[in-house]
Design a protein around this motif. Structure first.
Motif, short mmCIF file in Angstrom:
data_model
loop_
_atom_site.label_atom_id
_atom_site.label_comp_id
_atom_site.label_asym_id
_atom_site.label_seq_id
_atom_site.Cartn_x
_atom_site.Cartn_y
_atom_site.Cartn_z
N SER A 32 -13.06 31.66 0.60
CA SER A 32 -12.18 30.51 0.84
C SER A 32 -11.75 30.44 2.29
O SER A 32 -11.70 29.36 2.89
CB SER A 32 -10.94 30.59 -0.06
OG SER A 32 -11.30 30.53 -1.40
N LEU A 35 -14.49 29.07 4.47
CA LEU A 35 -14.59 27.61 4.34
C LEU A 35 -13.45 26.91 5.07
O LEU A 35 -13.68 25.91 5.76
CB LEU A 35 -14.63 27.22 2.87
CG LEU A 35 -15.86 27.70 2.09
CD1 LEU A 35 -15.71 27.39 0.61
CD2 LEU A 35 -17.12 27.08 2.65
N ARG A 36 -12.24 27.43 4.94
CA ARG A 36 -11.09 26.82 5.65
C ARG A 36 -11.29 26.88 7.16
O ARG A 36 -11.06 25.91 7.87
CB ARG A 36 -9.79 27.51 5.26
CG ARG A 36 -9.25 27.08 3.91
CD ARG A 36 -7.84 27.59 3.69
NE ARG A 36 -7.79 29.01 3.48
CZ ARG A 36 -7.87 29.60 2.29
NH1 ARG A 36 -7.97 28.88 1.20
NH2 ARG A 36 -7.81 30.90 2.18
N THR A 37 -11.74 28.05 7.64
CA THR A 37 -11.97 28.22 9.08
C THR A 37 -13.07 27.27 9.56
O THR A 37 -12.96 26.68 10.64
CB THR A 37 -12.34 29.68 9.39
OG1 THR A 37 -11.27 30.53 8.95
CG2 THR A 37 -12.57 29.89 10.87
N GLY A 38 -14.12 27.14 8.76
CA GLY A 38 -15.19 26.21 9.11
C GLY A 38 -14.70 24.78 9.23
O GLY A 38 -15.07 24.07 10.17
N LEU A 39 -13.85 24.36 8.31
CA LEU A 39 -13.28 23.02 8.38
C LEU A 39 -12.45 22.83 9.64
O LEU A 39 -12.51 21.79 10.30
CB LEU A 39 -12.42 22.73 7.14
CG LEU A 39 -13.20 22.50 5.85
CD1 LEU A 39 -12.22 22.43 4.67
CD2 LEU A 39 -14.01 21.24 5.94
N GLU A 40 -11.66 23.85 10.00
CA GLU A 40 -10.85 23.77 11.21
C GLU A 40 -11.72 23.65 12.46
O GLU A 40 -11.43 22.87 13.36
CB GLU A 40 -9.93 24.99 11.33
CG GLU A 40 -8.78 24.99 10.36
CD GLU A 40 -7.87 23.79 10.53
OE1 GLU A 40 -7.56 23.42 11.69
OE2 GLU A 40 -7.49 23.21 9.50
N ARG A 41 -12.80 24.41 12.49
CA ARG A 41 -13.68 24.34 13.66
C ARG A 41 -14.38 23.00 13.78
O ARG A 41 -14.57 22.48 14.87
CB ARG A 41 -14.70 25.48 13.61
CG ARG A 41 -14.05 26.81 13.88
CD ARG A 41 -15.03 27.87 14.15
NE ARG A 41 -14.33 29.11 14.44
CZ ARG A 41 -14.92 30.28 14.49
NH1 ARG A 41 -16.21 30.38 14.28
NH2 ARG A 41 -14.22 31.36 14.76
N ILE A 42 -14.75 22.41 12.65
CA ILE A 42 -15.35 21.07 12.68
C ILE A 42 -14.34 20.07 13.21
O ILE A 42 -14.66 19.22 14.05
CB ILE A 42 -15.87 20.68 11.28
CG1 ILE A 42 -17.09 21.51 10.91
CG2 ILE A 42 -16.19 19.18 11.22
CD1 ILE A 42 -17.50 21.39 9.46
N ALA A 43 -13.09 20.17 12.74
CA ALA A 43 -12.04 19.26 13.21
C ALA A 43 -11.80 19.42 14.71
O ALA A 43 -11.63 18.44 15.43
CB ALA A 43 -10.74 19.50 12.43
N GLU A 46 -14.64 17.77 16.57
CA GLU A 46 -14.48 16.31 16.56
C GLU A 46 -13.41 15.88 17.57
O GLU A 46 -13.58 14.90 18.28
CB GLU A 46 -14.11 15.83 15.17
CG GLU A 46 -15.25 15.90 14.18
CD GLU A 46 -14.84 15.54 12.76
OE1 GLU A 46 -13.63 15.32 12.51
OE2 GLU A 46 -15.72 15.47 11.89
#
Length: 94
Positions: A32, A35-43, A46
């Motif tokens: 988990s 996945l959370r860290t990956g979402l932060e890096r994508i944000a 962007e």
């Protein structure tokens, strides 16, 4: 500050699941958290791309200079005891 947690279901291929497990093991965190860290890096990516676009269009200007580093300064006193002794001498002279 605590997170409000909401479960989510994600379907991964075998290869994706193996990669997720490998990254989690390498980092020593849960799947988990990966996945959370990956979402932060994508944000973040962007956001950085949006800022770069604003700079490219001339709507935002990066700083023209960086602040100068502070000069190396020699301490006035080597120790607190030396400072206190100097203060005592000053008071005695009054």
């Amino acid at each position: 500050m605590g997170r409000v947690r909401e479960p989510i279901q994600v379907y991964l291929s075998t290869a994706e699941r193996e990669r997720l497990d490998r990254v989690a093991a390498e980092l020593g965190v849960s799947r988990s958290e990966v996945l959370r860290t990956g979402l932060e890096r994508i944000a973040e990516r962007e956001r950085d791309a949006a800022l770069a676009d604003l700079i490219r269009r001339g709507w935002l200007h990066p700083p023209r200079y960086a602040p100068a580093p502070l000069p190396d300064r020699k301490p006035i006193y080597g120790t607190v005891e030396e400072m206190l002794a100097d203060l005592d001498e000053t008071r005695a002279d009054r």
